[in-house]
Design an enzyme around this catalytic site. Structure first.
Site, mmCIF file in Angstrom:
data_model
loop_
_atom_site.group_PDB
_atom_site.id
_atom_site.type_symbol
_atom_site.label_atom_id
_atom_site.label_comp_id
_atom_site.label_asym_id
_atom_site.label_seq_id
_atom_site.Cartn_x
_atom_site.Cartn_y
_atom_site.Cartn_z
ATOM 1 N N SER A 145 23.669 34.111 -6.653
ATOM 2 C CA SER A 145 23.317 32.712 -6.899
ATOM 3 C C SER A 145 24.480 32.010 -7.587
ATOM 4 C CB SER A 145 22.101 32.618 -7.832
ATOM 5 O OG SER A 145 21.905 31.279 -8.248
ATOM 6 N N TYR A 155 18.729 34.766 -15.749
ATOM 7 C CA TYR A 155 18.757 34.732 -14.283
ATOM 8 C C TYR A 155 20.204 34.788 -13.783
ATOM 9 C CZ TYR A 155 18.520 32.948 -9.527
ATOM 10 O OH TYR A 155 18.679 32.796 -8.171
HETATM 11 N N1 LIG Z 1 16.253 28.672 -3.190
HETATM 12 C C1 LIG Z 1 17.378 28.533 -3.893
HETATM 13 O O1 LIG Z 1 17.832 27.420 -4.185
HETATM 14 C C2 LIG Z 1 18.148 29.770 -4.336
HETATM 15 C C3 LIG Z 1 19.384 29.571 -4.935
HETATM 16 C C4 LIG Z 1 20.133 30.670 -5.324
HETATM 17 C C5 LIG Z 1 19.652 31.947 -5.079
HETATM 18 N N2 LIG Z 1 18.443 32.129 -4.519
HETATM 19 C C6 LIG Z 1 17.995 33.515 -4.283
HETATM 20 O O2 LIG Z 1 17.625 33.678 -2.933
HETATM 21 C C7 LIG Z 1 16.603 34.657 -2.821
HETATM 22 C C8 LIG Z 1 15.432 34.103 -2.038
HETATM 23 O O3 LIG Z 1 15.082 32.860 -2.585
HETATM 24 P P1 LIG Z 1 13.890 31.994 -1.984
HETATM 25 O O4 LIG Z 1 14.086 30.633 -2.519
HETATM 26 O O5 LIG Z 1 13.759 32.208 -0.534
HETATM 27 O O6 LIG Z 1 12.660 32.704 -2.771
HETATM 28 P P2 LIG Z 1 11.066 32.666 -2.544
HETATM 29 O O7 LIG Z 1 10.455 32.774 -3.891
HETATM 30 O O8 LIG Z 1 10.690 31.533 -1.666
HETATM 31 O O9 LIG Z 1 10.798 34.038 -1.761
HETATM 32 C C9 LIG Z 1 11.082 35.260 -2.366
HETATM 33 C C10 LIG Z 1 10.230 36.338 -1.725
HETATM 34 O O10 LIG Z 1 10.544 37.572 -2.386
HETATM 35 C C11 LIG Z 1 9.338 38.270 -2.622
HETATM 36 N N3 LIG Z 1 9.492 39.165 -3.759
HETATM 37 C C12 LIG Z 1 9.580 38.823 -5.067
HETATM 38 N N4 LIG Z 1 9.669 39.929 -5.823
HETATM 39 C C13 LIG Z 1 9.650 40.985 -4.983
HETATM 40 C C14 LIG Z 1 9.694 42.382 -5.173
HETATM 41 N N5 LIG Z 1 9.758 42.917 -6.388
HETATM 42 N N6 LIG Z 1 9.657 43.181 -4.076
HETATM 43 C C15 LIG Z 1 9.555 42.663 -2.834
HETATM 44 N N7 LIG Z 1 9.495 41.329 -2.593
HETATM 45 C C16 LIG Z 1 9.534 40.506 -3.654
HETATM 46 C C17 LIG Z 1 8.297 37.198 -2.888
HETATM 47 O O11 LIG Z 1 6.982 37.661 -2.679
HETATM 48 C C18 LIG Z 1 8.729 36.104 -1.896
HETATM 49 O O12 LIG Z 1 8.059 36.238 -0.663
HETATM 50 C C19 LIG Z 1 16.250 35.081 -4.261
HETATM 51 O O13 LIG Z 1 16.952 36.270 -4.574
HETATM 52 C C20 LIG Z 1 16.770 33.918 -5.086
HETATM 53 O O14 LIG Z 1 17.085 34.308 -6.391
HETATM 54 C C21 LIG Z 1 17.668 31.069 -4.132
#
Ligand SMILES: NC(=O)c1ccc[n+]([C@@H]2O[C@H](COP(=O)([O-])OP(=O)(O)OC[C@H]3O[C@@H](n4cnc5c(N)ncnc54)[C@H](O)[C@@H]3O)[C@@H](O)[C@H]2O)c1
Length: 250
Positions: A145, A155
């Site tokens: 991230s 985080y």
């Molecule tokens: N959306 C953003 O702006 C953003 C920015 C930077 C990084 N990220 C990273 O991208 C990744 C995905 O983000 P997103 O926005 O699609 O998230 P989201 O919350 O929409 O989806 C994440 C999914 O991961 C699953 N999950 C959570 N903990 C888990 C575990 N212990 N085991 C298995 N599954 C698990 C959840 O059930 C969910 O379905 C994450 O690692 C997040 O930190 C997102």
């Protein structure tokens, strides 16, 4: 020749957000997607949705911190499709909550955050590697991230560790022909982020970007397709920032 045709991708956190978008893009190109999600219903729904459009998708419920289950999940994926070509370590805890000061968050939540974001990445990598051995082009994409570079939060620290693990595993697995790279997304308006991030925070982040436009899932999908594809055959250990220029600098 479509390089993803018949390849197998295991995507953690595949039930929604980036994970589902990665699965869709890979399936559209003929790959088999195995969606691993703690939320079994979300994973199942995503797989059913993709399968209803003639895509090869399967959901397996599991927690990325559960080593025994992840070994089972990788073995099931490999058994079904003959091996694993791509692992996307995408599952992560990232809601606004984990950006709070560590004194507010408390030890228990910080420990769970590192368990999922950091140890989940280690656990799934170690469980998948035996099934990637000898497969040309096999590689891993981790999801870090932009928060890793901005500092100030548990985080961000967990995601900086994901970037460090990307270098460590790239060094270790290069001899086996396995590349390991990461993407550091900026603010990307997934359904979760749209719902959870206060408008003021969104405006503040946008103000820090060089580009005054919002990031979308497809921007991260394009980065994943590049890093996991043969165009990046000589790229390993890198974390690619996809941020609209947020915090741009050397
Ligand atoms: N959306 C953003 O702006 C953003 C920015 C930077 C990084 N990220 C990273 O991208 C990744 C995905 O983000 P997103 O926005 O699609 O998230 P989201 O919350 O929409 O989806 C994440 C999914 O991961 C699953 N999950 C959570 N903990 C888990 C575990 N212990 N085991 C298995 N599954 C698990 C959840 O059930 C969910 O379905 C994450 O690692 C997040 O930190 C997102």
């Amino acid at each position: 020749m479509n390089e993803w045709q018949g390849r197998t991708a295991v995507i953690t956190g595949g039930g929604r957000g980036f994970g589902k978008a990665f699965a869709e893009a890979l399936c559209e190109r003929g790959a088999h997607a195995v969606l691993v999600d703690l939320d079994g219903d979300a994973g199942q729904q995503a797989a059913v949705d993709l399968a209803s459009r003639q895509m090869s998708a399967q959901a397996l419920q599991g927690d990325v911190t559960d080593a025994a289950r992840m070994e089972q999940v990788m073995a099931l994926a490999a058994e079904r499709h003959g091996g694993i070509d791509l692992l996307i370590n995408n599952a992560g805890l990232h809601s606004d909550e984990y950006g709070q000061p560590m004194r507010v968050l408390g030890l228990e939540k910080i420990r769970r955050l590192f368990d999922v974001n950091v140890m989940g990445t280690v656990t799934c990598t170690l469980a998948s590697v035996p099934h990637m051995a000898g497969r040309a082009g096999a590689n891993i994409v981790n999801i870090s991230s932009m928060a890793a570079y901005l500092g100030g939060t548990a985080y961000g620290a967990s995601k900086l560790t994901v970037a460090a693990l990307t270098i460590a595993f790239a060094s270790e697995l290069g001899k086996d022909g396995i590349r390991v790279n990461a993407i550091a997304p900026g603010m990307i308006l997934t359904e979760t982020i749209k719902a959870e991030l206060p408008e003021a925070t969104k405006a503040m982040v946008r103000g820090g970007q060089a580009l005054q436009t919002d990031g979308a899932e497809r921007d991260i999908v394009e980065a994943m397709l590049y890093l996991s594809g043969s165009g990046a055959r000589f790229v390993t250990g890198e974390t690619l920032r996809v941020t609209g220029g947020l915090g741009a600098g050397v």
